[in-house]
Design a protein around this motif. Structure first.
Motif, PDB file in Angstrom:
ATOM      1  N   GLU A   1       0.763  -1.137  -0.009  1.00 25.22           N
ATOM      2  CA  GLU A   1      -0.027   0.011   0.004  1.00 25.22           C
ATOM      3  C   GLU A   1       0.882   1.259   0.082  1.00 25.22           C
ATOM      4  O   GLU A   1       0.603   2.344  -0.497  1.00 25.22           O
ATOM      5  CB  GLU A   1      -0.904   0.106   1.300  1.00 25.22           C
ATOM      6  CG  GLU A   1      -2.145  -0.963   1.198  1.00 25.22           C
ATOM      7  CD  GLU A   1      -1.765  -2.205   1.950  1.00 25.22           C
ATOM      8  OE1 GLU A   1      -0.441  -2.567   2.050  1.00 25.22           O
ATOM      9  OE2 GLU A   1      -2.483  -3.101   2.010  1.00 25.22           O
ATOM     10  N   THR A   2       1.901   1.202   0.595  1.00 26.70           N
ATOM     11  CA  THR A   2       2.751   2.241   0.652  1.00 26.70           C
ATOM     12  C   THR A   2       3.516   2.790  -0.523  1.00 26.70           C
ATOM     13  O   THR A   2       3.800   3.839  -0.804  1.00 26.70           O
ATOM     14  CB  THR A   2       3.907   2.266   1.865  1.00 26.70           C
ATOM     15  OG1 THR A   2       4.987   1.400   1.306  1.00 26.70           O
ATOM     16  CG2 THR A   2       3.576   1.904   3.069  1.00 26.70           C
TER      17      THR A   2
ATOM     18  N   THR B   1       1.521   2.569  -3.320  1.00 26.78           N
ATOM     19  CA  THR B   1       0.432   3.074  -4.305  1.00 26.78           C
ATOM     20  C   THR B   1       0.707   4.498  -4.773  1.00 26.78           C
ATOM     21  O   THR B   1       0.895   5.248  -3.755  1.00 26.78           O
ATOM     22  CB  THR B   1      -1.011   3.019  -3.402  1.00 26.78           C
ATOM     23  OG1 THR B   1      -1.111   1.750  -2.865  1.00 26.78           O
ATOM     24  CG2 THR B   1      -1.919   3.578  -4.213  1.00 26.78           C
TER      25      THR B   1
ATOM     26  N   PRO C   1      -0.713   7.750  -6.246  1.00 29.46           N
ATOM     27  CA  PRO C   1      -2.033   8.531  -6.335  1.00 29.46           C
ATOM     28  C   PRO C   1      -2.331   8.809  -8.090  1.00 29.46           C
ATOM     29  O   PRO C   1      -1.298   8.911  -8.871  1.00 29.46           O
ATOM     30  CB  PRO C   1      -2.039   9.813  -5.742  1.00 29.46           C
ATOM     31  CG  PRO C   1      -0.392  10.170  -5.626  1.00 29.46           C
ATOM     32  CD  PRO C   1       0.124   8.763  -5.480  1.00 29.46           C
ATOM     33  N   THR C   2      -3.469   8.802  -8.294  1.00 32.98           N
ATOM     34  CA  THR C   2      -3.859   8.851  -9.711  1.00 32.98           C
ATOM     35  C   THR C   2      -3.772  10.379 -10.054  1.00 32.98           C
ATOM     36  O   THR C   2      -3.653  10.721 -11.304  1.00 32.98           O
ATOM     37  CB  THR C   2      -5.479   8.172 -10.013  1.00 32.98           C
ATOM     38  OG1 THR C   2      -6.164   9.029  -9.013  1.00 32.98           O
ATOM     39  CG2 THR C   2      -5.405   7.041  -9.762  1.00 32.98           C
ATOM     40  N   THR C   3      -3.721  11.289  -9.119  1.00 28.32           N
ATOM     41  CA  THR C   3      -3.404  12.652  -9.566  1.00 28.32           C
ATOM     42  C   THR C   3      -2.372  13.207  -8.465  1.00 28.32           C
ATOM     43  O   THR C   3      -2.248  12.875  -7.384  1.00 28.32           O
ATOM     44  CB  THR C   3      -4.802  13.710  -9.361  1.00 28.32           C
ATOM     45  OG1 THR C   3      -5.330  13.396  -7.999  1.00 28.32           O
ATOM     46  CG2 THR C   3      -5.671  13.320 -10.123  1.00 28.32           C
TER      47      THR C   3
ATOM     48  N   LEU D   1      -0.577  14.947  -5.537  1.00 29.24           N
ATOM     49  CA  LEU D   1      -0.969  15.265  -4.229  1.00 29.24           C
ATOM     50  C   LEU D   1      -0.505  16.908  -4.167  1.00 29.24           C
ATOM     51  O   LEU D   1       0.614  17.297  -4.601  1.00 29.24           O
ATOM     52  CB  LEU D   1      -0.358  14.469  -3.202  1.00 29.24           C
ATOM     53  CG  LEU D   1      -1.054  13.134  -2.940  1.00 29.24           C
ATOM     54  CD1 LEU D   1      -0.179  12.375  -2.008  1.00 29.24           C
ATOM     55  CD2 LEU D   1      -2.545  13.032  -2.792  1.00 29.24           C
ATOM     56  N   ALA D   2      -1.039  17.476  -3.078  1.00 32.28           N
ATOM     57  CA  ALA D   2      -0.507  18.946  -2.701  1.00 32.28           C
ATOM     58  C   ALA D   2       0.718  18.871  -1.705  1.00 32.28           C
ATOM     59  O   ALA D   2       1.337  19.782  -1.353  1.00 32.28           O
ATOM     60  CB  ALA D   2      -1.631  19.712  -2.109  1.00 32.28           C
TER      61      ALA D   2
ATOM     62  N   ALA E   1       3.234  12.339   2.666  1.00 30.63           N
ATOM     63  CA  ALA E   1       2.226  11.535   2.408  1.00 30.63           C
ATOM     64  C   ALA E   1       2.546  10.047   3.222  1.00 30.63           C
ATOM     65  O   ALA E   1       1.742   9.410   3.838  1.00 30.63           O
ATOM     66  CB  ALA E   1       2.039  11.339   1.019  1.00 30.63           C
TER      67      ALA E   1
ATOM     68  N   ARG F   1       0.976   6.773   4.731  1.00 32.11           N
ATOM     69  CA  ARG F   1       0.939   5.730   4.065  1.00 32.11           C
ATOM     70  C   ARG F   1       2.065   4.710   4.670  1.00 32.11           C
ATOM     71  O   ARG F   1       1.895   3.465   4.485  1.00 32.11           O
ATOM     72  CB  ARG F   1       1.381   5.851   2.429  1.00 32.11           C
ATOM     73  CG  ARG F   1       0.458   6.791   1.810  1.00 32.11           C
ATOM     74  CD  ARG F   1       0.508   6.971   0.212  1.00 32.11           C
ATOM     75  NE  ARG F   1       1.948   7.544  -0.074  1.00 32.11           N
ATOM     76  CZ  ARG F   1       2.190   8.005  -1.012  1.00 32.11           C
ATOM     77  NH1 ARG F   1       1.354   8.427  -2.015  1.00 32.11           N
ATOM     78  NH2 ARG F   1       3.523   8.631  -1.123  1.00 32.11           N
TER      79      ARG F   1
END
Lengths: 207, 207
Positions: free
Chosen positions: A3-4, A6, A8-10, A12-13, A19, A24
């Motif tokens: 999972e860490t 993964t 993001p599909t866009t 992040l800020a 994150a 994560r």
């Protein structure tokens, strides 16, 4: 720990490091180094978490910081099962509680409605529910805030809350709902692999 | 906004830009730009928030995403007072709910105790309380996660929750507890000055 990884599909800020630190890669921690936790670090965590929104800015979360061996033993007595050892072995334990008398601060915290303090005074049941709801949301802010302050968090709720309230909150009337062990993680902080999570598709409906 | 200029007494593990984005400068937003909110952005926020700890990894938070005008009107009907306009004017509204049937996922989410799903099946009251407690904590994670995904959040709880549950959750049994408007903030996102907060000394006791 797939999972860490993964992505993001866009974008992040915040950076991947942030994150990972806050979400994560962070784990419910039960393995600690000897590094102490200072009051200044706890204050820094609070000085982030306090800005999280609550209904009418009520801020009902209260925190009992247990440092001394004697105080920690008083908490251990009310913890269930393995949580006794988890408290005994943690550098610091926080008892999170909701304050049903939060309305005493509303003239300061919520100046937009000057009469709210008096309106809530006779409504003890309403205040208790509001305190609990909003303090639980604040617990989420505080766990992230502790991590942002460089600390690891091990939240637990297997305990005798009524016993804790009698032990520590007889005068204040605070209502305990969570214990968070705090310190610096040894390695990943947990002897267990990370458990799976539900995906957005599994928890969300779109209309 | 003097609070955003507060300097922590010890260095944070995140930069000032992150501390401001997630906590110190973030506001409960009611003023929005026209920029749309994509499903990918909401997924990115969830893909952070999902890692926040919950009791037995129960993850009971569910999210109804209201995009279409028709669906949003159905929610507006159950909002109180000024919250009607706040929902009507937001790019997207999320109805946060707790799922008392969270235990259906526990064989996957909490493999350490294979019997937990069956043990909780007959305990509807216990499940409802566990769902609510943990979903509220997750709401805190999600608000921070939305900000980390570059979105602004406007949480509200002045609404007819029972009416919302009948309107949207008759089949699922989800229990609503919060609405969060989501979008991109116009300016600071709020027409009001930031309200004061309680200091750590005011909320904490140390033993």
């Amino acid at each position: 720990m797939t999972e860490t990884l993964t992505h993001p599909t866009t974008p992040l800020a915040v950076g991947d490091d942030v994150a990972d630190l806050l979400f994560r890669a962070a784990r419910t921690t039960s393995l600690w180094t000897d590094e102490p936790v200072t009051d200044e670090q706890l204050t820094s965590a609070w000085d982030l978490a306090k800005f999280g929104p609550t209904a009418m800015n009520t801020l009902p979360l209260r925190v009992l910081v247990l440092r001394s061996g004697e105080a920690r033993e008083r908490l251990v007595a009310h913890m269930g099962g393995n949580n006794k050892d988890r408290v005994a072995n943690a550098p610091v334990s926080l008892v999170l509680a909701a304050d049903p008398a939060f309305h005493q601060h509303l003239d300061t915290l919520f100046p937009a409605y000057p009469g709210m303090k008096d309106q809530l005074e006779p409504a003890a049941d309403v205040r208790e529910q509001m305190a609990r709801n909003n303090a639980l949301i604040q617990a989420g802010y505080l766990i992230v805030g502790l991590r942002a302050a460089g600390l690891a968090a091990g939240p637990m709720n297997g305990m005798d809350f009524a016993g804790v309230d009698t032990e520590f909150f007889g005068e204040s009337g605070w209502k305990s709902f969570l214990v968070i062990n705090v310190g610096h993680a040894e390695g990943e902080g947990s002897p267990y692999p990370r458990a799976p999570r539900l995906s957005f598709d599994e928890v969300a409906q779109v209309l």
